[in-house]
Motif scaffolding. Sequence first.
Motif, PDB file in Angstrom:
ATOM      1  N   GLY A 110       0.528  -1.160   0.086  1.00 27.21           N
ATOM      2  CA  GLY A 110      -0.200  -0.042   0.021  1.00 27.21           C
ATOM      3  C   GLY A 110       0.738   1.304  -0.134  1.00 27.21           C
ATOM      4  O   GLY A 110       0.172   2.383   0.003  1.00 27.21           O
ATOM      5  N   HIS A 111       2.254   1.177  -0.145  1.00 27.44           N
ATOM      6  CA  HIS A 111       3.056   2.231  -0.120  1.00 27.44           C
ATOM      7  C   HIS A 111       3.542   2.415  -1.384  1.00 27.44           C
ATOM      8  O   HIS A 111       3.387   1.692  -2.288  1.00 27.44           O
ATOM      9  CB  HIS A 111       4.228   1.926   1.046  1.00 27.44           C
ATOM     10  N   VAL A 112       4.144   3.495  -1.719  1.00 26.51           N
ATOM     11  CA  VAL A 112       4.783   4.098  -2.796  1.00 26.51           C
ATOM     12  C   VAL A 112       5.880   3.109  -3.209  1.00 26.51           C
ATOM     13  O   VAL A 112       7.167   2.958  -2.644  1.00 26.51           O
ATOM     14  CB  VAL A 112       5.106   5.459  -2.967  1.00 26.51           C
ATOM     15  N   GLY A 113       5.791   2.611  -4.542  1.00 23.62           N
ATOM     16  CA  GLY A 113       6.959   1.901  -5.246  1.00 23.62           C
ATOM     17  C   GLY A 113       7.895   2.693  -5.948  1.00 23.62           C
ATOM     18  O   GLY A 113       7.313   4.004  -6.414  1.00 23.62           O
ATOM     19  N   VAL A 114       9.118   2.358  -6.150  1.00 20.25           N
ATOM     20  CA  VAL A 114       9.995   3.617  -6.959  1.00 20.25           C
ATOM     21  C   VAL A 114      10.767   2.669  -7.839  1.00 20.25           C
ATOM     22  O   VAL A 114      11.169   1.653  -7.513  1.00 20.25           O
ATOM     23  CB  VAL A 114      10.950   4.109  -5.794  1.00 20.25           C
ATOM     24  N   CYS A 115      10.909   3.170  -8.873  1.00 21.96           N
ATOM     25  CA  CYS A 115      11.827   2.680 -10.154  1.00 21.96           C
ATOM     26  C   CYS A 115      12.636   3.615 -10.751  1.00 21.96           C
ATOM     27  O   CYS A 115      12.205   4.833 -10.658  1.00 21.96           O
ATOM     28  CB  CYS A 115      11.005   1.752 -11.083  1.00 21.96           C
ATOM     29  N   ILE A 116      13.641   3.351 -11.235  1.00 20.84           N
ATOM     30  CA  ILE A 116      14.698   4.325 -12.005  1.00 20.84           C
ATOM     31  C   ILE A 116      15.018   3.827 -13.536  1.00 20.84           C
ATOM     32  O   ILE A 116      15.377   2.442 -13.641  1.00 20.84           O
ATOM     33  CB  ILE A 116      15.967   4.594 -11.119  1.00 20.84           C
ATOM     34  N   ALA A 117      15.203   4.798 -14.306  1.00 18.48           N
ATOM     35  CA  ALA A 117      15.848   4.193 -15.885  1.00 18.48           C
ATOM     36  C   ALA A 117      16.378   5.421 -16.121  1.00 18.48           C
ATOM     37  O   ALA A 117      16.094   6.654 -15.912  1.00 18.48           O
ATOM     38  CB  ALA A 117      14.583   3.908 -16.573  1.00 18.48           C
ATOM     39  N   THR A 118      17.132   5.085 -17.431  1.00 15.86           N
ATOM     40  CA  THR A 118      17.734   6.209 -18.322  1.00 15.86           C
ATOM     41  C   THR A 118      16.952   6.840 -19.043  1.00 15.86           C
ATOM     42  O   THR A 118      15.723   6.611 -19.116  1.00 15.86           O
ATOM     43  CB  THR A 118      19.230   5.494 -18.580  1.00 15.86           C
ATOM     44  N   SER A 119      17.553   7.716 -19.891  1.00 17.06           N
ATOM     45  CA  SER A 119      16.679   8.305 -20.888  1.00 17.06           C
ATOM     46  C   SER A 119      16.463   7.504 -22.125  1.00 17.06           C
ATOM     47  O   SER A 119      16.999   6.338 -22.210  1.00 17.06           O
ATOM     48  CB  SER A 119      17.481   9.664 -21.445  1.00 17.06           C
ATOM     49  N   GLY A 120      15.631   7.855 -23.113  1.00 13.72           N
ATOM     50  CA  GLY A 120      15.264   7.365 -24.151  1.00 13.72           C
ATOM     51  C   GLY A 120      14.680   5.871 -24.182  1.00 13.72           C
ATOM     52  O   GLY A 120      13.691   5.886 -23.600  1.00 13.72           O
ATOM     53  N   PRO A 121      15.436   4.896 -24.689  1.00 16.92           N
ATOM     54  CA  PRO A 121      14.855   3.440 -24.504  1.00 16.92           C
ATOM     55  C   PRO A 121      14.570   3.021 -22.874  1.00 16.92           C
ATOM     56  O   PRO A 121      13.806   2.070 -22.864  1.00 16.92           O
ATOM     57  CB  PRO A 121      15.586   2.655 -25.403  1.00 16.92           C
ATOM     58  N   GLY A 122      15.358   3.346 -22.207  1.00 19.63           N
ATOM     59  CA  GLY A 122      15.295   3.135 -20.913  1.00 19.63           C
ATOM     60  C   GLY A 122      13.917   3.764 -20.460  1.00 19.63           C
ATOM     61  O   GLY A 122      12.955   3.036 -19.595  1.00 19.63           O
ATOM     62  N   ALA A 123      13.608   4.948 -20.758  1.00 20.52           N
ATOM     63  CA  ALA A 123      12.480   5.608 -20.103  1.00 20.52           C
ATOM     64  C   ALA A 123      11.203   5.172 -20.883  1.00 20.52           C
ATOM     65  O   ALA A 123       9.975   4.703 -20.210  1.00 20.52           O
ATOM     66  CB  ALA A 123      12.430   7.109 -20.136  1.00 20.52           C
ATOM     67  N   THR A 124      11.272   4.879 -22.065  1.00 19.15           N
ATOM     68  CA  THR A 124       9.852   4.398 -22.943  1.00 19.15           C
ATOM     69  C   THR A 124       9.909   2.880 -22.545  1.00 19.15           C
ATOM     70  O   THR A 124       8.816   2.581 -22.738  1.00 19.15           O
ATOM     71  CB  THR A 124      10.267   4.368 -24.338  1.00 19.15           C
ATOM     72  N   ASN A 125      10.967   1.967 -22.072  1.00 17.07           N
ATOM     73  CA  ASN A 125      10.395   0.861 -21.491  1.00 17.07           C
ATOM     74  C   ASN A 125       9.546   0.856 -20.238  1.00 17.07           C
ATOM     75  O   ASN A 125       9.092  -0.274 -19.860  1.00 17.07           O
ATOM     76  CB  ASN A 125      11.825  -0.145 -21.300  1.00 17.07           C
ATOM     77  N   LEU A 126       9.602   1.598 -19.704  1.00 21.90           N
ATOM     78  CA  LEU A 126       8.725   1.996 -18.455  1.00 21.90           C
ATOM     79  C   LEU A 126       7.077   2.324 -18.609  1.00 21.90           C
ATOM     80  O   LEU A 126       6.258   2.256 -17.934  1.00 21.90           O
ATOM     81  CB  LEU A 126       9.024   3.190 -17.461  1.00 21.90           C
ATOM     82  N   VAL A 127       6.971   2.515 -20.080  1.00 21.15           N
ATOM     83  CA  VAL A 127       5.350   3.062 -20.288  1.00 21.15           C
ATOM     84  C   VAL A 127       4.467   2.041 -19.943  1.00 21.15           C
ATOM     85  O   VAL A 127       3.551   2.719 -19.579  1.00 21.15           O
ATOM     86  CB  VAL A 127       5.566   3.535 -21.871  1.00 21.15           C
TER      87      VAL A 127
END
Length: 552
Positions: free
Chosen positions: A63-80
């Motif tokens: 029930g608490h906030v989850g956190v994830c990190i990625a780089t720019s470009g493909p790293g970021a779009t892989n989070l979509v």
Amino acid sequence: MTGAEALWRTLVAHDLTTVFGYPGGAIMPVYDALTAFPDVRHVLTRHEQGAIHAAEGWAKATGHVGVCIATSGPGATNLVTGLADAMLDSVPLVAITGNVARHLIGTDAFQEADITGITLPVTKHNYLVKSAADLPAVVAEAIHIARSGRPGPVLIDIPKDVQLEAFDGEIPAPEPEGERHEPSEEAVMAAVELLRSARRPVLMVGGGAQGASREITEFARAWNVPTITTLMGLGVFPASDPLWLGMPGMHGSVAANRAISGADVLVGIGLRFDDRVTGRVRDFAPNARIIHVDIDAAEIGKIVTTNVPVRGDAASAARALTAHARPFDHPEWNAEIQEWKGRFVRHEHWSAGYAVKAITDRLGPDDILATDVGQHQMLSAQLARFEKPRRWLTSGGLGTMGFGFPAAIGAAMAQPEVRTVVIAGDGGFQMTAQELATLTRYRVPVKIAVINNSFLGMVRQWQEMFHGRRYSEVWLGDSNPDFVKLAGAYGIFGVRAESADELPAAIDAWLAHDGPSLLEAVVPHEHGVFPMVPAGASLSEMVETAPEGVAK
């Protein structure tokens, strides 16, 4: 300190010290700063999608906030995909991405993507941070937005030079959790008046009530009202209670769907009446006047006509309604419901349903069960019995194949004191199977069950029923791996069962193994999930058992 150091200090101040991620060029200053924060547990997944689904699993289990990190470009779009999944299922997440330096934004620089523009429709809010001076306040605000009201995902995009820029301000203190949104007295009394007039009442509870299990249970018992839990609401109300009718909708129980169709008053708490629940909307609960309780005003009346809107959080609303309880005593309605509860599919022969039931029968009340998406998901929802909230993790609104396994990793790391099991299909498991490396590296004791029917089973079922058995691109059997050997390649114990006779011993070995383990259940290719409400039909038109010529 640098902006990157300020980011970590803010996360630590807010007690967000487990982070799932994958480094890259544009987020490198953040990872460099991480070396100075030994109290932060960073979990290196093998794909950014694995990171965000693991963060979802963490959030759903706690029930608490989850956190994830990625780089720019493909790293970021892989989070979509994960962001869209979290948005539809109201999961509190903060996703942090790097971006190219500020002077390069808009120049199509290497690994540049307009991730705030891309994710605008699938986040509750997002930020492009243009100064290190703003960064800690943005992080604190993002955490607050992610967990307040109707929870959801928030994205923070940080240019590389902002991560390196000096910061000499204050780290904001966390705001207190637990804010309530009390419904108005007028709305509560209107709901009470309508409830008291009911002769065939039904309570339907969704995922928005996962944090209000105690209050919901007290409300249902105080009013003595038959209770349905949606796919996302499983566990909010104990399955062992005689009032529980199961899950509604496309693959819901006979009792739940018949009760909805026959109800004269329906109370919906913390759900959004999505299409898989309602069937043909104009025929949903045709005889019922509807009370809709939700924290999100935009959801009330959006799909179904609402007679009494009640805006407020599930716990506060349930508590207010309980204070005015008058227990129902409608023996004819109860008799009908008991007859419907006796009508369910029995999985008596070797099949996907038989294997899923054998597995779910071994789960204890504290165990966490995650699933991927497909036939095994619906079978698990039908067959598992949840006594507590936050023990059931699945992708509901988006139906994301590949969700279940990494979500189980996140849940197991959040709740190491309980057992975490994931049931996946042979198709969905292969979408994130690389996270077996994450299990090995961190020795996360997830128990993986792969239901291997060599098909994309749910698509096959629809092609069988509605497309004349023209099976198009759903056969996996000629290219599936040996799942036991695949687990072994990562140093994970595996065992296989190819028949009903082999299954009990295989389950024993799988569950008894100390550490992560994989069970492969090789089941017949064709198996249907019933009951089923065909797309476009009403709940009253549900097909209770497989039609002639369709796999049972």
